[in-house]
Write a protein that holds these residues in place. Sequence first.
Motif, PDB file in Angstrom:
ATOM      1  N   GLN A 100      62.707  35.008  52.864  1.00  0.00           N
ATOM      2  CA  GLN A 100      63.000  36.431  52.664  1.00  0.00           C
ATOM      3  C   GLN A 100      62.116  37.329  53.525  1.00  0.00           C
ATOM      4  OE1 GLN A 100      65.491  37.693  50.520  1.00  0.00           O
ATOM      5  NE2 GLN A 100      66.038  35.539  50.681  1.00  0.00           N
ATOM      6  N   GLY A 101      61.229  36.708  54.315  1.00  0.00           N
ATOM      7  CA  GLY A 101      60.406  37.484  55.250  1.00  0.00           C
ATOM      8  C   GLY A 101      59.042  37.900  54.711  1.00  0.00           C
ATOM      9  N   TYR A 102      58.668  37.403  53.547  1.00  0.00           N
ATOM     10  CA  TYR A 102      57.318  37.718  53.049  1.00  0.00           C
ATOM     11  C   TYR A 102      56.293  36.973  53.897  1.00  0.00           C
ATOM     12  CZ  TYR A 102      59.210  39.757  48.756  1.00  0.00           C
ATOM     13  OH  TYR A 102      59.866  40.550  47.856  1.00  0.00           O
ATOM     14  N   HIS A 103      55.131  37.592  54.138  1.00  0.00           N
ATOM     15  CA  HIS A 103      54.104  36.885  54.894  1.00  0.00           C
ATOM     16  C   HIS A 103      52.903  36.517  54.027  1.00  0.00           C
ATOM     17  CE1 HIS A 103      51.580  40.493  55.196  1.00  0.00           C
ATOM     18  NE2 HIS A 103      52.711  41.147  55.370  1.00  0.00           N
ATOM     19  N   MET A 104      52.880  37.030  52.796  1.00  0.00           N
ATOM     20  CA  MET A 104      51.733  36.702  51.940  1.00  0.00           C
ATOM     21  C   MET A 104      52.125  36.666  50.473  1.00  0.00           C
ATOM     22  SD  MET A 104      48.034  38.475  51.694  1.00  0.00           S
ATOM     23  CE  MET A 104      47.555  37.840  53.284  1.00  0.00           C
ATOM     24  N   VAL A 105      51.504  35.716  49.751  1.00  0.00           N
ATOM     25  CA  VAL A 105      51.663  35.693  48.304  1.00  0.00           C
ATOM     26  C   VAL A 105      50.285  35.806  47.683  1.00  0.00           C
ATOM     27  CG1 VAL A 105      51.953  33.168  48.340  1.00  0.00           C
ATOM     28  CG2 VAL A 105      52.599  34.412  46.319  1.00  0.00           C
ATOM     29  N   ARG A 106      50.211  36.685  46.672  1.00  0.00           N
ATOM     30  CA  ARG A 106      48.946  36.906  45.957  1.00  0.00           C
ATOM     31  C   ARG A 106      49.094  36.442  44.527  1.00  0.00           C
ATOM     32  NH1 ARG A 106      47.733  42.961  48.074  1.00  0.00           N
ATOM     33  NH2 ARG A 106      46.587  42.272  49.905  1.00  0.00           N
ATOM     34  N   THR A 107      47.995  35.999  43.939  1.00  0.00           N
ATOM     35  CA  THR A 107      48.022  35.639  42.531  1.00  0.00           C
ATOM     36  C   THR A 107      46.629  35.822  41.945  1.00  0.00           C
ATOM     37  OG1 THR A 107      48.878  34.006  40.958  1.00  0.00           O
ATOM     38  CG2 THR A 107      47.598  33.132  42.806  1.00  0.00           C
ATOM     39  N   GLY A 108      46.548  35.707  40.652  1.00  0.00           N
ATOM     40  CA  GLY A 108      45.246  35.805  39.987  1.00  0.00           C
ATOM     41  C   GLY A 108      45.214  34.839  38.826  1.00  0.00           C
ATOM     42  N   THR A 109      44.024  34.335  38.526  1.00  0.00           N
ATOM     43  CA  THR A 109      43.914  33.432  37.378  1.00  0.00           C
ATOM     44  C   THR A 109      42.510  33.526  36.786  1.00  0.00           C
ATOM     45  OG1 THR A 109      44.455  31.220  36.579  1.00  0.00           O
ATOM     46  CG2 THR A 109      43.302  31.324  38.685  1.00  0.00           C
ATOM     47  N   ARG A 110      42.281  32.749  35.763  1.00  0.00           N
ATOM     48  CA  ARG A 110      40.972  32.757  35.095  1.00  0.00           C
ATOM     49  C   ARG A 110      40.428  31.340  35.064  1.00  0.00           C
ATOM     50  NH1 ARG A 110      41.058  37.631  32.360  1.00  0.00           N
ATOM     51  NH2 ARG A 110      43.162  38.451  32.280  1.00  0.00           N
ATOM     52  N   ASN A 111      39.133  31.243  34.813  1.00  0.00           N
ATOM     53  CA  ASN A 111      38.511  29.912  34.787  1.00  0.00           C
ATOM     54  C   ASN A 111      39.133  28.975  33.760  1.00  0.00           C
ATOM     55  OD1 ASN A 111      36.522  29.810  36.844  1.00  0.00           O
ATOM     56  ND2 ASN A 111      35.412  31.396  35.741  1.00  0.00           N
ATOM     57  N   GLN A 112      39.639  29.554  32.661  1.00  0.00           N
ATOM     58  CA  GLN A 112      40.195  28.652  31.630  1.00  0.00           C
ATOM     59  C   GLN A 112      41.513  28.009  32.044  1.00  0.00           C
ATOM     60  OE1 GLN A 112      39.858  32.044  30.979  1.00  0.00           O
ATOM     61  NE2 GLN A 112      41.321  32.705  29.430  1.00  0.00           N
ATOM     62  N   PHE A 113      42.152  28.547  33.105  1.00  0.00           N
ATOM     63  CA  PHE A 113      43.414  27.958  33.566  1.00  0.00           C
ATOM     64  C   PHE A 113      43.128  27.054  34.773  1.00  0.00           C
ATOM     65  CE2 PHE A 113      45.014  32.085  31.708  1.00  0.00           C
ATOM     66  CZ  PHE A 113      45.489  31.500  30.541  1.00  0.00           C
ATOM     67  N   LYS A 114      42.351  26.020  34.554  1.00  0.00           N
ATOM     68  CA  LYS A 114      41.862  25.184  35.666  1.00  0.00           C
ATOM     69  C   LYS A 114      42.989  24.479  36.407  1.00  0.00           C
ATOM     70  CE  LYS A 114      37.023  24.646  34.972  1.00  0.00           C
ATOM     71  NZ  LYS A 114      36.905  25.779  34.082  1.00  0.00           N
ATOM     72  N   PRO A 137      35.736  36.836  34.153  1.00  0.00           N
ATOM     73  CA  PRO A 137      36.110  36.994  35.559  1.00  0.00           C
ATOM     74  C   PRO A 137      37.572  36.645  35.822  1.00  0.00           C
ATOM     75  CG  PRO A 137      34.520  35.198  35.275  1.00  0.00           C
ATOM     76  CD  PRO A 137      34.734  35.794  33.932  1.00  0.00           C
ATOM     77  N   HIS A 138      38.200  37.458  36.667  1.00  0.00           N
ATOM     78  CA  HIS A 138      39.594  37.240  37.068  1.00  0.00           C
ATOM     79  C   HIS A 138      39.571  36.892  38.548  1.00  0.00           C
ATOM     80  CE1 HIS A 138      43.911  38.441  37.638  1.00  0.00           C
ATOM     81  NE2 HIS A 138      43.965  37.795  36.492  1.00  0.00           N
ATOM     82  N   LEU A 139      40.037  35.678  38.862  1.00  0.00           N
ATOM     83  CA  LEU A 139      39.930  35.164  40.233  1.00  0.00           C
ATOM     84  C   LEU A 139      41.161  35.553  41.044  1.00  0.00           C
ATOM     85  CD1 LEU A 139      38.885  31.573  39.103  1.00  0.00           C
ATOM     86  CD2 LEU A 139      37.405  33.542  39.462  1.00  0.00           C
ATOM     87  N   GLN A 140      40.930  36.194  42.191  1.00  0.00           N
ATOM     88  CA  GLN A 140      42.030  36.667  43.042  1.00  0.00           C
ATOM     89  C   GLN A 140      42.241  35.677  44.185  1.00  0.00           C
ATOM     90  OE1 GLN A 140      43.075  40.115  42.298  1.00  0.00           O
ATOM     91  NE2 GLN A 140      41.803  39.594  40.546  1.00  0.00           N
ATOM     92  N   LEU A 141      43.501  35.286  44.370  1.00  0.00           N
ATOM     93  CA  LEU A 141      43.812  34.319  45.428  1.00  0.00           C
ATOM     94  C   LEU A 141      44.952  34.829  46.307  1.00  0.00           C
ATOM     95  CD1 LEU A 141      43.605  32.164  42.530  1.00  0.00           C
ATOM     96  CD2 LEU A 141      42.782  30.960  44.525  1.00  0.00           C
ATOM     97  N   GLU A 142      44.926  34.387  47.562  1.00  0.00           N
ATOM     98  CA  GLU A 142      45.987  34.766  48.506  1.00  0.00           C
ATOM     99  C   GLU A 142      46.368  33.569  49.364  1.00  0.00           C
ATOM    100  OE1 GLU A 142      44.790  39.409  49.451  1.00  0.00           O
ATOM    101  OE2 GLU A 142      44.694  37.936  51.082  1.00  0.00           O
ATOM    102  N   LYS A 143      47.619  33.547  49.759  1.00  0.00           N
ATOM    103  CA  LYS A 143      48.075  32.507  50.692  1.00  0.00           C
ATOM    104  C   LYS A 143      48.985  33.156  51.730  1.00  0.00           C
ATOM    105  CE  LYS A 143      51.057  28.483  51.023  1.00  0.00           C
ATOM    106  NZ  LYS A 143      51.788  27.417  50.332  1.00  0.00           N
ATOM    107  N   ARG A 144      48.733  32.838  53.001  1.00  0.00           N
ATOM    108  CA  ARG A 144      49.625  33.295  54.079  1.00  0.00           C
ATOM    109  C   ARG A 144      50.812  32.359  54.130  1.00  0.00           C
ATOM    110  NH1 ARG A 144      48.845  37.196  57.087  1.00  0.00           N
ATOM    111  NH2 ARG A 144      46.843  38.235  56.955  1.00  0.00           N
ATOM    112  N   LEU A 145      51.994  32.918  54.225  1.00  0.00           N
ATOM    113  CA  LEU A 145      53.193  32.083  54.277  1.00  0.00           C
ATOM    114  C   LEU A 145      53.582  31.857  55.728  1.00  0.00           C
ATOM    115  CD1 LEU A 145      55.141  33.914  51.454  1.00  0.00           C
ATOM    116  CD2 LEU A 145      54.130  31.635  51.310  1.00  0.00           C
ATOM    117  N   THR A 146      54.090  30.665  55.999  1.00  0.00           N
ATOM    118  CA  THR A 146      54.535  30.365  57.358  1.00  0.00           C
ATOM    119  C   THR A 146      55.906  31.000  57.558  1.00  0.00           C
ATOM    120  OG1 THR A 146      53.456  28.259  57.043  1.00  0.00           O
ATOM    121  CG2 THR A 146      54.866  28.455  58.993  1.00  0.00           C
ATOM    122  N   PRO A 147      56.015  31.870  58.587  1.00  0.00           N
ATOM    123  CA  PRO A 147      57.319  32.527  58.767  1.00  0.00           C
ATOM    124  C   PRO A 147      58.410  31.518  59.079  1.00  0.00           C
ATOM    125  CG  PRO A 147      55.707  33.292  60.399  1.00  0.00           C
ATOM    126  CD  PRO A 147      55.051  32.213  59.605  1.00  0.00           C
TER     127      PRO A 147
END
Length: 159
Positions: A100-114, A137-147
């Motif tokens: 769909q043309g997205y270049h990045m996906v972001r998410t967040g999680t916590r330590n208890q969701f290992k 603490p809320h952990l922020q994560l990002e991943k670049r998507l391959t076009p």
Amino acid sequence: MHFELVDPLDHRELLEGCLEVARERMGTCHRNRVIKTLKLHKKRLLVLARDSGGVAGFKLGFCERPGIFNSWLGAVALAQEGNGIGRRLMELQHEHLAEQGYHMVRTGTRNQFKRMLILNLLNGFELVGIRQKKSGPHLQLEKRLTPVVRSPENNQESP
Ligand SMILES: CC(C)(COP(=O)(O)OP(=O)(O)OC[C@H]1O[C@@H](n2cnc3c(N)ncnc32)[C@H](O)[C@@H]1OP(=O)(O)O)[C@@H](O)C(=O)NCCC(=O)NCCS
């Protein structure tokens, strides 16, 4: 097991099944609050796995801004854990987003969701920040998507 990609607001009964799984795995998950958040975003995506027993797992998110998708909520039913469903849901979500043309996906999680944290890291996410919240603490994560590079043939409409 069937995997489906839908707009959650067009499939309320499926969304309800997903929220049941979320409640089982994450404690509270308020339906009205989820729907209110989804309505604030024009582009939404629910990827879910289901079989005759109902919804086995899901990932739910929305377009945060052009090209960036926020993968917001997700869980797999406890009875189905460890069967590869979480990994498959993520693969399908990322494939679809790249198409769909997205270049990045972001998410967040916590330590208890290992398991989720590990799954994210194994699938190319990087830790980009930590927000201190009342709940911890809320952990922020990002991943670049391959076009997705489309060949001219793929762009032609089928006869
Ligand atoms: C996180 C979750 C969705 C994963 O779903 P799942 O269907 O069990 O995931 P999969 O079976 O695809 O396996 C995930 C993979 O992550 C890795 N992994 C997960 N936990 C691991 C651990 N403790 N050690 C090593 N690898 C681990 C493994 O590669 C694993 O695959 P494998 O078990 O075949 O080796 C599920 O555990 C869940 O719903 N957890 C509770 C809710 C939650 O955390 N939600 C996210 C909130 S942000």
